[in-house]
Design a protein around this motif. Structure first.
Motif, PDB file in Angstrom:
ATOM      1  N   GLY A   1     -36.950  55.985  -1.804  1.00 40.97           N
ATOM      2  CA  GLY A   1     -36.516  55.651  -3.541  1.00 40.97           C
ATOM      3  C   GLY A   1     -35.489  55.843  -3.442  1.00 40.97           C
ATOM      4  N   THR A   2     -35.036  57.162  -3.812  1.00 37.16           N
ATOM      5  CA  THR A   2     -33.467  57.534  -4.060  1.00 37.16           C
ATOM      6  C   THR A   2     -32.523  58.547  -3.101  1.00 37.16           C
ATOM      7  N   GLY A   3     -34.065  59.099  -2.314  1.00 39.76           N
ATOM      8  CA  GLY A   3     -33.587  59.843  -1.400  1.00 39.76           C
ATOM      9  C   GLY A   3     -33.730  60.814  -1.358  1.00 39.76           C
ATOM     10  N   THR A   4     -34.581  61.562  -1.769  1.00 41.90           N
ATOM     11  CA  THR A   4     -35.115  62.740  -2.362  1.00 41.90           C
ATOM     12  C   THR A   4     -35.180  63.889  -1.328  1.00 41.90           C
ATOM     13  N   THR A   5     -36.059  62.870  -0.729  1.00 41.93           N
ATOM     14  CA  THR A   5     -36.704  63.471   0.825  1.00 41.93           C
ATOM     15  C   THR A   5     -35.486  63.648   1.535  1.00 41.93           C
ATOM     16  N   LEU A   6     -34.932  62.915   1.871  1.00 44.96           N
ATOM     17  CA  LEU A   6     -33.563  62.963   3.103  1.00 44.96           C
ATOM     18  C   LEU A   6     -32.628  64.377   2.918  1.00 44.96           C
ATOM     19  N   LEU A   7     -32.614  64.839   1.360  1.00 42.89           N
ATOM     20  CA  LEU A   7     -31.404  65.796   0.630  1.00 42.89           C
ATOM     21  C   LEU A   7     -32.612  66.898   1.125  1.00 42.89           C
ATOM     22  N   ALA A   8     -33.440  67.357   1.258  1.00 47.22           N
ATOM     23  CA  ALA A   8     -34.670  68.309   1.441  1.00 47.22           C
ATOM     24  C   ALA A   8     -34.232  68.222   2.819  1.00 47.22           C
ATOM     25  N   ALA A   9     -34.079  67.034   4.063  1.00 39.55           N
ATOM     26  CA  ALA A   9     -34.044  66.963   5.224  1.00 39.55           C
ATOM     27  C   ALA A   9     -32.839  66.986   5.982  1.00 39.55           C
TER      28      ALA A   9
ATOM     29  N   THR B   1     -39.549  60.485  -9.809  1.00 38.52           N
ATOM     30  CA  THR B   1     -38.704  61.026  -8.714  1.00 38.52           C
ATOM     31  C   THR B   1     -39.562  62.440  -8.625  1.00 38.52           C
ATOM     32  N   PHE B   2     -39.552  63.338  -7.247  1.00 33.37           N
ATOM     33  CA  PHE B   2     -39.981  64.781  -7.744  1.00 33.37           C
ATOM     34  C   PHE B   2     -38.276  65.679  -7.288  1.00 33.37           C
ATOM     35  N   PRO B   3     -38.865  66.865  -7.601  1.00 35.60           N
ATOM     36  CA  PRO B   3     -37.131  67.041  -7.537  1.00 35.60           C
ATOM     37  C   PRO B   3     -36.913  68.176  -5.652  1.00 35.60           C
ATOM     38  N   VAL B   4     -36.151  68.220  -5.525  1.00 35.95           N
ATOM     39  CA  VAL B   4     -35.818  68.540  -3.654  1.00 35.95           C
ATOM     40  C   VAL B   4     -36.170  69.468  -3.268  1.00 35.95           C
ATOM     41  N   ARG B   5     -36.635  70.141  -4.125  1.00 36.44           N
ATOM     42  CA  ARG B   5     -37.767  71.533  -3.291  1.00 36.44           C
ATOM     43  C   ARG B   5     -38.579  71.376  -3.363  1.00 36.44           C
ATOM     44  N   LEU B   6     -38.968  70.413  -3.661  1.00 31.44           N
ATOM     45  CA  LEU B   6     -40.890  69.517  -2.704  1.00 31.44           C
ATOM     46  C   LEU B   6     -41.115  69.361  -1.595  1.00 31.44           C
ATOM     47  N   PRO B   7     -40.381  68.395  -1.249  1.00 35.14           N
ATOM     48  CA  PRO B   7     -40.219  68.198   0.167  1.00 35.14           C
ATOM     49  C   PRO B   7     -39.360  69.229   0.732  1.00 35.14           C
ATOM     50  N   GLU B   8     -38.814  70.046   0.493  1.00 36.63           N
ATOM     51  CA  GLU B   8     -38.228  71.342   0.868  1.00 36.63           C
ATOM     52  C   GLU B   8     -39.094  71.962   1.498  1.00 36.63           C
ATOM     53  N   LEU B   9     -40.442  72.236   0.590  1.00 43.47           N
ATOM     54  CA  LEU B   9     -41.472  73.913   0.723  1.00 43.47           C
ATOM     55  C   LEU B   9     -41.722  73.198   2.098  1.00 43.47           C
TER      56      LEU B   9
END
Length: 293
Positions: free
Chosen positions: A255-263, A229-237
């Motif tokens: 995966g488990t939706g991290t980029t969508l959480l950033a979106a 996984t990667f931290p939400v902060r990475l796609p947010e940046l």
């Protein structure tokens, strides 16, 4: 979202001993889900990308499988090297088709101590499709005099240093995409630089080295039983750096939706594609809980 701290060489075979990749399974029926502005599409990403509207996406942030043998539920993460690279070029070609002329494609990938060339071999193959506008080093752990910060997982090796960073390749169609560098910026350490250098605010460019640590977890369940996984902060940046208001954000390996959480955090419309139904369920739950908090 596929990072690893494997012991160097553990469980590996020489390239000459690798067997041909198994036949790809038949794609399951496509399912679509919506949570607020976020859309989740369950199915094979290549099939779905080829059916998406051309020039419809502003930002792509994704981390595909790294071909290092991680234990995904619905994907065999060990192909021959050429098969893997050919497959990734297919994916990238499909991604290019859906990119708007001024879109950004942020590709997170890493090698291993014993296979360090793979990310570079991939990005060289992508030269026919994209310009490499920026190469960002995602630093996960860093040592400074007398202290260290971030997630550090030691490896038992007499030959290799710990791998504390991954690559984030910023790919665009022509290398001329204007970015909001201060949107992903950091405050000045020396505040006199604000006026002395004529800046309108206490913010400067983050540069091409991003220290984005993980939140501390103690077991796989806290990582949603996903091997990378990667931290939400990475796609947010990445989204903030691209700098468009209310962009359409795509992650073809959700995966488990991290980029969508950033979106969701940035007021963007996210589209996540994922073949595994269990990860889709986790992503839906994460988005729902984030919307309620």
């Amino acid at each position: 979202m596929k990072q690893t701290d494997r012991v160097a060489g553990a469980g590996k075979t020489d390239r000459t001993d690798q067997v041909a990749a198994p036949a790809r399974p038949r794609s399951p029926r496509v399912r679509r889900y919506h949570v607020g502005q976020q859309e989740i599409i369950q199915g094979d990403c290549l099939r779905i990308l080829r059916r998406m509207k051309p020039e419809s996406v502003d930002v792509i942030v994704t981390s595909p499988p790294y071909n290092i043998g991680l234990g995904y539920r619905s994907y065999q993460d060990r192909r021959t090297e050429n098969d893997y690279l050919d497959w990734m070029v297919e994916i990238a070609t499909a991604v290019r088709r859906v990119m708007r002329p001024d879109a950004s494609f942020f590709l997170n990938i890493a090698g291993t101590s014993t296979e360090p060339w793979l990310p570079f071999e991939l990005v060289v193959r992508l030269r026919d499709l994209f310009s490499l506008q920026n190469h960002i080093s995602w630093v996960k752990s860093i040592a400074v005099p007398g202290d260290s910060f971030g997630h550090f997982k030691p490896v038992n090796s007499g030959r290799y240093l710990n791998r504390n960073h991954e690559h984030l390749f910023h790919l665009t169609l022509n290398g001329d995409v204007r970015l909001d560098r201060l949107g992903a910026g950091v405050p000045f350490k020396d505040k006199s630089n604000i006026a002395r250098r004529g800046h309108a605010q206490d913010q400067r460019c983050r540069g091409d080295t991003w220290f984005v640590p993980y939140e501390t977890v103690r077991d796989r369940e806290q990582k949603f039983n996903h091997p990378g996984t990667f931290p939400v902060r990475l796609p947010e940046l990445c989204i903030r750096l691209h700098g468009r208001p209310a962009p359409v954000v795509l992650d073809p390996f959700m995966g488990t939706g991290t980029t969508l959480l950033a979106a969701q955090r940035t007021g963007s419309h996210g589209i996540g594609i994922e073949i595994d139904p269990d990860y889709v369920a986790i992503a839906r739950q994460r988005l729902k809980e984030a919307g309620e908090s």
